[in-house]
Design an enzyme around this catalytic site. Structure first.
Site, PDB file in Angstrom:
ATOM      1  N   ALA A   1     -10.083  -5.217  13.392  1.00 56.25           N
ATOM      2  CA  ALA A   1      -9.098  -5.825  12.491  1.00 56.25           C
ATOM      3  C   ALA A   1      -7.674  -5.470  12.909  1.00 56.25           C
ATOM      4  O   ALA A   1      -6.769  -6.317  12.868  1.00 56.25           O
ATOM      5  CB  ALA A   1      -9.360  -5.382  11.048  1.00 56.25           C
ATOM      6  N   LYS A   2      -7.470  -4.235  13.332  1.00 57.35           N
ATOM      7  CA  LYS A   2      -6.130  -3.823  13.745  1.00 57.35           C
ATOM      8  C   LYS A   2      -5.701  -4.526  15.035  1.00 57.35           C
ATOM      9  O   LYS A   2      -4.527  -4.847  15.219  1.00 57.35           O
ATOM     10  CB  LYS A   2      -6.074  -2.305  13.909  1.00 57.35           C
ATOM     11  CG  LYS A   2      -6.155  -1.548  12.599  1.00 57.35           C
ATOM     12  CD  LYS A   2      -5.008  -1.895  11.649  1.00 57.35           C
ATOM     13  CE  LYS A   2      -4.978  -1.006  10.425  1.00 57.35           C
ATOM     14  NZ  LYS A   2      -3.845  -1.348   9.518  1.00 57.35           N
TER      15      LYS A   2
ATOM     16  N   ASP B   1      -2.709  -7.491  -5.304  1.00 55.64           N
ATOM     17  CA  ASP B   1      -3.747  -7.400  -4.285  1.00 55.64           C
ATOM     18  C   ASP B   1      -3.287  -8.272  -3.119  1.00 55.64           C
ATOM     19  O   ASP B   1      -3.193  -9.491  -3.269  1.00 55.64           O
ATOM     20  CB  ASP B   1      -5.076  -7.894  -4.850  1.00 55.64           C
ATOM     21  CG  ASP B   1      -6.221  -7.826  -3.850  1.00 55.64           C
ATOM     22  OD1 ASP B   1      -5.969  -7.580  -2.650  1.00 55.64           O
ATOM     23  OD2 ASP B   1      -7.376  -8.032  -4.268  1.00 55.64           O
TER      24      ASP B   1
ATOM     25  N   GLY C   1       0.823  -1.210   0.000  1.00 52.30           N
ATOM     26  CA  GLY C   1       0.000   0.000   0.000  1.00 52.30           C
ATOM     27  C   GLY C   1       0.851   1.251   0.000  1.00 52.30           C
ATOM     28  O   GLY C   1       0.587   2.199   0.728  1.00 52.30           O
ATOM     29  N   ALA C   2       1.874   1.261  -0.852  1.00 52.99           N
ATOM     30  CA  ALA C   2       2.901   2.308  -0.774  1.00 52.99           C
ATOM     31  C   ALA C   2       2.768   3.375  -1.847  1.00 52.99           C
ATOM     32  O   ALA C   2       3.692   4.166  -2.035  1.00 52.99           O
ATOM     33  CB  ALA C   2       4.289   1.675  -0.847  1.00 52.99           C
ATOM     34  N   SER C   3       1.640   3.436  -2.520  1.00 52.60           N
ATOM     35  CA  SER C   3       1.505   4.430  -3.594  1.00 52.60           C
ATOM     36  C   SER C   3       1.113   5.803  -3.079  1.00 52.60           C
ATOM     37  O   SER C   3       1.145   6.781  -3.834  1.00 52.60           O
ATOM     38  CB  SER C   3       0.479   3.946  -4.633  1.00 52.60           C
ATOM     39  OG  SER C   3      -0.817   3.854  -4.051  1.00 52.60           O
ATOM     40  N   ARG C   4       0.746   5.907  -1.787  1.00 52.16           N
ATOM     41  CA  ARG C   4       0.318   7.195  -1.244  1.00 52.16           C
ATOM     42  C   ARG C   4       0.361   7.149   0.274  1.00 52.16           C
ATOM     43  O   ARG C   4       0.558   6.103   0.879  1.00 52.16           O
ATOM     44  CB  ARG C   4      -1.101   7.518  -1.717  1.00 52.16           C
ATOM     45  CG  ARG C   4      -2.119   6.446  -1.374  1.00 52.16           C
ATOM     46  CD  ARG C   4      -3.443   6.675  -2.073  1.00 52.16           C
ATOM     47  NE  ARG C   4      -4.385   5.594  -1.818  1.00 52.16           N
ATOM     48  CZ  ARG C   4      -5.591   5.532  -2.355  1.00 52.16           C
ATOM     49  NH1 ARG C   4      -6.005   6.479  -3.176  1.00 52.16           N
ATOM     50  NH2 ARG C   4      -6.390   4.514  -2.084  1.00 52.16           N
TER      51      ARG C   4
ATOM     52  N   TYR D   1     -12.801  -1.467  11.676  1.00 54.25           N
ATOM     53  CA  TYR D   1     -11.390  -1.120  11.482  1.00 54.25           C
ATOM     54  C   TYR D   1     -10.563  -1.454  12.725  1.00 54.25           C
ATOM     55  O   TYR D   1      -9.510  -2.097  12.644  1.00 54.25           O
ATOM     56  CB  TYR D   1     -11.286   0.364  11.147  1.00 54.25           C
ATOM     57  CG  TYR D   1      -9.869   0.885  11.016  1.00 54.25           C
ATOM     58  CD1 TYR D   1      -9.189   0.784   9.802  1.00 54.25           C
ATOM     59  CD2 TYR D   1      -9.219   1.466  12.094  1.00 54.25           C
ATOM     60  CE1 TYR D   1      -7.890   1.249   9.676  1.00 54.25           C
ATOM     61  CE2 TYR D   1      -7.922   1.935  11.977  1.00 54.25           C
ATOM     62  CZ  TYR D   1      -7.264   1.831  10.768  1.00 54.25           C
ATOM     63  OH  TYR D   1      -5.972   2.295  10.655  1.00 54.25           O
TER      64      TYR D   1
END
Length: 255
Positions: free
Chosen positions: A164-165, A63, A12-15, A161
């Site tokens: 899950a964390k 994914d 998830g490193a695009s932003r 959320y």
């Protein structure tokens, strides 16, 4: 340089936080795999920025919820850079921290929980399962999972959320217990509300201000704050730290 010549994968490193982590690791000497799910252009932008300061990076699409895609990505990364030393599990199912649109406990259904569990826990599981053989063979490695300080202080109860964390933290500690004998450390970073990111852009100003007033350092976290902590846990300076959860929230949570 804190991680010179190490090979890192950031999901998830695009932003947002993921992009900040990827850039910081590259500045500290790592070869960085910039994972993205959909937006290749954003990922390439991160790679190109890294190259402007003579860093080394490559974008990898996968994914994280799909084990076959993850296996192919990790194998390609290891082949391209000669192994894998650092994994940062930052990817998650999309989430927006908007207190006005959040679901209450009685409105949240199991599918909401499952979506977040798949993004955070299943995603991290798939990545770790693919990276562990490389790390076990070389008898070293760093696995770092991004959780949230909401697990300790649910100032706004985002039920799916946060659940899950918390599960991801349990996964972190279980892995740490099993992998220590291979020289692999497994830790978590627990950010406070981090601004600006896509997830926090809809957080109302009154909520942001109330969190700031509760925070001893009187500000919100930035993506760079989180990246600095991750680089420490990825470095040799943390070689005898495992199974821990490091809160990066200016003292909002103290343990």
């Amino acid at each position: 340089m804190m991680v010179k010549n190490k090979v890192a994968l950031v999901t998830g490193a695009s932003r947002g936080i993921g992009a900040a982590i990827a850039k910081k690791l590259a500045r500290e000497g790592a070869f960085v795999g910039v994972n993205f799910f959909k937006n290749q252009q954003l990922a390439e932008n991160v790679v190109n920025e890294i190259k402007t300061f003579s860093g080394q990076a490559e974008a990898f699409q996968a994914d994280v919820r799909n084990p076959e895609q993850v296996q192919a990505m990790v194998a390609k990364l290891a082949d391209s850079f000669g192994g894998i030393d650092i994994v940062v599990n930052n990817a998650l199912s999309h989430y927006t921290f908007n207190p006005k649109t959040r679901k209450t406990a009685w409105e949240t259904n199991w599918d909401d929980y499952q979506q977040q569990l798949d993004g955070s826990v299943k995603g991290a599981y798939n990545i770790c399962q693919s990276a562990m053989p490389f790390m076990k063979e070389q008898m070293s490695g760093r696995l770092i999972n991004i959780v949230s300080n909401l697990i300790d202080f649910p100032v706004i109860p985002y039920h799916d959320y946060t659940t899950a964390k918390m599960a991801l933290l349990g996964f972190t500690r279980s892995l740490a217990a099993d992998l220590g004998s291979f020289g692999i450390t497994v830790n978590a970073v627990s950010p406070g509300l981090t601004y600006p990111t896509d997830s926090s852009v809809e957080t109302t100003e009154d909520v942001r201000e109330s969190i700031i007033q509760l925070t001893p350092m009187r500000r919100l976290a930035t993506p760079d704050d989180i990246a600095n902590a991750v680089v420490f846990l990825a470095s040799e300076g943390s070689s005898f730290i495992t199974g821990q959860c490091l809160n990066i929230d200016g003292g909002l949570v103290m343990r």
